[in-house]
Design a protein around this motif. Structure first.
Motif, PDB file in Angstrom:
ATOM      1  N   ALA A 187     -19.160   6.822  20.100  1.00 52.41           N
ATOM      2  CA  ALA A 187     -19.653   7.957  19.312  1.00 52.41           C
ATOM      3  C   ALA A 187     -19.820   7.571  17.847  1.00 52.41           C
ATOM      4  N   ALA A 188     -18.887   6.787  17.332  1.00 53.01           N
ATOM      5  CA  ALA A 188     -18.969   6.348  15.929  1.00 53.01           C
ATOM      6  C   ALA A 188     -20.183   5.455  15.710  1.00 53.01           C
ATOM      7  N   ILE A 189     -20.435   4.544  16.649  1.00 51.66           N
ATOM      8  CA  ILE A 189     -21.597   3.653  16.534  1.00 51.66           C
ATOM      9  C   ILE A 189     -22.885   4.461  16.570  1.00 51.66           C
ATOM     10  N   ASP A 190     -22.967   5.390  17.524  1.00 52.68           N
ATOM     11  CA  ASP A 190     -24.189   6.211  17.653  1.00 52.68           C
ATOM     12  C   ASP A 190     -24.430   7.029  16.393  1.00 52.68           C
ATOM     13  N   ALA A 191     -23.360   7.638  15.861  1.00 54.55           N
ATOM     14  CA  ALA A 191     -23.506   8.465  14.658  1.00 54.55           C
ATOM     15  C   ALA A 191     -23.918   7.624  13.458  1.00 54.55           C
ATOM     16  N   THR A 192     -23.354   6.423  13.349  1.00 51.87           N
ATOM     17  CA  THR A 192     -23.678   5.543  12.221  1.00 51.87           C
ATOM     18  C   THR A 192     -25.119   5.050  12.319  1.00 51.87           C
ATOM     19  N   LYS A 193     -25.543   4.684  13.505  1.00 55.66           N
ATOM     20  CA  LYS A 193     -26.934   4.256  13.699  1.00 55.66           C
ATOM     21  C   LYS A 193     -27.897   5.380  13.366  1.00 55.66           C
ATOM     22  N   GLU A 194     -27.526   6.572  13.799  1.00 50.13           N
ATOM     23  CA  GLU A 194     -28.390   7.737  13.572  1.00 50.13           C
ATOM     24  C   GLU A 194     -28.497   8.072  12.081  1.00 50.13           C
ATOM     25  N   SER A 195     -27.369   7.985  11.381  1.00 52.16           N
ATOM     26  CA  SER A 195     -27.338   8.370   9.969  1.00 52.16           C
ATOM     27  C   SER A 195     -27.905   7.291   9.050  1.00 52.16           C
ATOM     28  N   PHE A 196     -27.782   6.021   9.465  1.00 54.19           N
ATOM     29  CA  PHE A 196     -28.232   4.896   8.627  1.00 54.19           C
ATOM     30  C   PHE A 196     -29.105   3.969   9.485  1.00 54.19           C
ATOM     31  N   PRO A 197     -30.320   4.424   9.818  1.00 53.81           N
ATOM     32  CA  PRO A 197     -31.126   3.757  10.857  1.00 53.81           C
ATOM     33  C   PRO A 197     -31.556   2.332  10.557  1.00 53.81           C
ATOM     34  N   ASN A 198     -31.597   1.915   9.324  1.00 49.67           N
ATOM     35  CA  ASN A 198     -32.129   0.581   9.011  1.00 49.67           C
ATOM     36  C   ASN A 198     -31.081  -0.405   8.512  1.00 49.67           C
ATOM     37  N   LEU A 199     -29.820  -0.025   8.571  1.00 51.15           N
ATOM     38  CA  LEU A 199     -28.781  -0.859   7.974  1.00 51.15           C
ATOM     39  C   LEU A 199     -28.012  -1.671   9.017  1.00 51.15           C
ATOM     40  N   THR A 200     -27.583  -2.867   8.622  1.00 51.00           N
ATOM     41  CA  THR A 200     -26.677  -3.670   9.436  1.00 51.00           C
ATOM     42  C   THR A 200     -25.313  -2.991   9.465  1.00 51.00           C
ATOM     43  N   TYR A 242     -21.313  -3.555  10.223  1.00 51.98           N
ATOM     44  CA  TYR A 242     -20.169  -4.418  10.486  1.00 51.98           C
ATOM     45  C   TYR A 242     -19.105  -3.556  11.176  1.00 51.98           C
ATOM     46  N   LEU A 243     -18.829  -3.845  12.434  1.00 46.02           N
ATOM     47  CA  LEU A 243     -17.900  -3.042  13.226  1.00 46.02           C
ATOM     48  C   LEU A 243     -16.556  -3.759  13.356  1.00 46.02           C
ATOM     49  N   LEU A 244     -15.490  -3.128  12.878  1.00 45.57           N
ATOM     50  CA  LEU A 244     -14.150  -3.709  12.907  1.00 45.57           C
ATOM     51  C   LEU A 244     -13.405  -3.185  14.132  1.00 45.57           C
ATOM     52  N   LEU A 245     -13.134  -4.074  15.109  1.00 45.96           N
ATOM     53  CA  LEU A 245     -12.483  -3.691  16.365  1.00 45.96           C
ATOM     54  C   LEU A 245     -11.131  -4.379  16.495  1.00 45.96           C
ATOM     55  N   GLY A 246     -10.110  -3.634  16.956  1.00 41.81           N
ATOM     56  CA  GLY A 246      -8.818  -4.268  17.187  1.00 41.81           C
ATOM     57  C   GLY A 246      -7.672  -3.293  17.194  1.00 41.81           C
ATOM     58  N   GLY A 247      -6.467  -3.834  17.015  1.00 42.10           N
ATOM     59  CA  GLY A 247      -5.249  -3.035  17.088  1.00 42.10           C
ATOM     60  C   GLY A 247      -4.476  -3.356  18.345  1.00 42.10           C
ATOM     61  N   ASP A 266     -23.834  -8.264   4.015  1.00 44.30           N
ATOM     62  CA  ASP A 266     -25.235  -8.008   3.663  1.00 44.30           C
ATOM     63  C   ASP A 266     -25.327  -6.847   2.685  1.00 44.30           C
ATOM     64  N   ILE A 267     -26.250  -6.965   1.737  1.00 41.17           N
ATOM     65  CA  ILE A 267     -26.566  -5.818   0.877  1.00 41.17           C
ATOM     66  C   ILE A 267     -27.221  -4.753   1.749  1.00 41.17           C
ATOM     67  N   ASP A 268     -26.991  -3.483   1.434  1.00 45.93           N
ATOM     68  CA  ASP A 268     -27.503  -2.368   2.232  1.00 45.93           C
ATOM     69  C   ASP A 268     -26.998  -2.465   3.669  1.00 45.93           C
ATOM     70  N   SER A 269     -25.700  -2.446   3.807  1.00 45.68           N
ATOM     71  CA  SER A 269     -25.088  -2.475   5.133  1.00 45.68           C
ATOM     72  C   SER A 269     -23.982  -1.417   5.209  1.00 45.68           C
ATOM     73  N   VAL A 270     -23.417  -1.260   6.412  1.00 46.36           N
ATOM     74  CA  VAL A 270     -22.333  -0.300   6.649  1.00 46.36           C
ATOM     75  C   VAL A 270     -21.140  -1.052   7.229  1.00 46.36           C
ATOM     76  N   VAL A 271     -19.952  -0.831   6.665  1.00 43.41           N
ATOM     77  CA  VAL A 271     -18.723  -1.317   7.280  1.00 43.41           C
ATOM     78  C   VAL A 271     -18.094  -0.131   8.013  1.00 43.41           C
ATOM     79  N   LEU A 272     -18.095  -0.217   9.339  1.00 51.65           N
ATOM     80  CA  LEU A 272     -17.582   0.861  10.178  1.00 51.65           C
ATOM     81  C   LEU A 272     -16.222   0.455  10.741  1.00 51.65           C
ATOM     82  N   PHE A 273     -15.176   1.078  10.249  1.00 44.54           N
ATOM     83  CA  PHE A 273     -13.826   0.815  10.742  1.00 44.54           C
ATOM     84  C   PHE A 273     -13.527   1.816  11.855  1.00 44.54           C
TER      85      PHE A 273
END
Length: 383
Positions: free
Chosen positions: A271-284, A286-291, A349-356
């Motif tokens: 859901a987080a990936i889909d929402a981020t793609k939808e809100s920022f359609p042209n940006l790279t 960076y997805l932080l996975l773990g724990g 990358d410039i103009d990117s999203v870091v999604l934690f």
């Protein structure tokens, strides 16, 4: 007194009542032995409900979306009931409310909105709710339950505690198929495609993401069912979200940072990936996975390794296994702290999203998802 082992607890013979934390399985041998000896096994919520008399209660559970939906509904009700209590599993214990009205009866609410985990539902005999809601069903907590069906059935026990309607999300993962086997007059399905819901214009709400359209639709369906005033529907449209749940931390040096530390299921990450793609359609992204893992179906994220828009970064106790499952060459770090030390303007990358949006729980490194999210937020502030 403090006890260092379960064996010590088994030897206690003077106990009449035990208030058991939801995080402690009722299948523990010392609890079974207490019960066999006639000890009353109860919970914090049961204790608090002894003080609840005139309040109407809404109970909300689900594998994901329950915290946001609980908070949306609470925000809406606050528009006409300033004393509304919003809590339970969400962070404010129900006993805090019970204590507050004992000290000051004028603080008594018309409505209580309770987020309820499956663990809490195992031990709330006194709970009776006026309305209830299941937001989503997907694999979770399989380290505690004998099977996926056992976990889902525990969620479903909420219907037996409901006086009026149980509202179900039509886009709630396994919920639709699971509920098909249930024949009950209490059920009401909520959908963002329902014409009555569409007429409210929830697509213009402040919350981002299609999954939040489902959460808003459930909140609106409840409002219609309860006959809430127009102020309720205006307030749910204006609700801006919770900390640690797709929380937009803003832009730093041309990079957008999103804190979704609460994401501890695979469906939450999706859901987080889909929402981020939808809100920022042209940006790279960076997805932080773990724990730390809780036996989640990580293989469902395999396509991420081939998604050109997503750059993966792994961390924490289960990081190596996630990396292996996703067959990804992406870098891996022993802890979140080490990962963040290696993130800098030079390697983003410039103009990117870091999604934690980690998927794993926090306890390999932090005491809670809130502590983990605060740590990420503090790092962003210094970025």
């Amino acid at each position: 007194a403090q006890y260092r082992s379960e064996a010590e607890l088994e030897t206690l013979t003077s106990i009449k009542t035990a208030i058991v934390s939801p995080g402690v399985s009722l299948q523990k041998s010392f609890i079974k032995k207490w019960r066999a000896r006639g000890v009353l096994i109860t919970s914090e919520i049961n204790l608090a409900l002894s003080q609840v008399t005139t309040e109407k209660i809404i109970g909300i559970t689900g594998s994901l979306g329950k915290s946001t939906t609980t908070s949306i509904i609470g925000s809406g009700i606050k528009s006409f009931d300033p004393n509304v209590f919003v809590g339970g599993n969400l962070g404010i214990p129900v006993c805090e409310y019970a204590l507050s009205i004992h000290k000051n009866p004028s603080l008594r609410a018309q409505w209580m909105v309770l987020e309820l985990s499956s663990y809490q539902l195992e031990n709330v005999d006194l709970l009776k709710v006026d309305y209830s809601m299941i937001t989503f069903l997907s694999p979770n907590h399989l380290e505690r339950y004998a099977s996926l069906d056992d976990y889902y059935e525990t969620k479903w026990t909420l219907i037996d505690k409901t006086k009026s309607k149980l509202i179900l999300n039509k886009n709630g993962g396994d919920l639709l198929n699971f509920a098909k086997t249930k024949d009950h007059s209490k059920l009401r399905w909520a959908s963002k495609h329902d014409p009555e819901i569409q007429s409210l214009g929830l697509d213009n709400a402040a919350l981002i993401g299609q999954h939040n359209q489902d959460n808003l639709a459930m909140a609106a369906s409840l409002g219609k069912e309860c006959g809430f005033p127009q102020s309720y529907f205006m307030a749910i449209k204006e609700f801006r979200g919770l900390k640690h749940r797709l929380e937009n931390l803003g832009v730093k040096k041309s990079v957008i940072f999103i804190n979704d530390s609460k994401a501890t299921t695979i469906d939450s990450v999706k859901a987080a990936i889909d929402a981020t793609k939808e809100s920022f359609p042209n940006l790279t992204i960076y997805l932080l996975l773990g724990g730390r893992d809780k036996k989640l179906p990580w293989h469902e994220l395999k396509d991420l390794a081939n998604d050109s828009r997503i750059k993966l970064l792994f961390f924490g106790e289960h990081g190596p296994m996630i990396k292996q499952t996703l067959n990804s060459p992406a870098p891996i770090f022993k802890t979140l702290a080490l990962l963040l030390q290696n993130l800098s303007p030079e390697n983003l990358d410039i103009d990117s999203v870091v999604l934690f949006s980690p998927g794993g729980v926090s306890q390999d490194e932090f005491s809670s998802f809130e502590t983990r999210g605060d740590f990420f937020h503090q790092w962003v502030e210094k970025y």
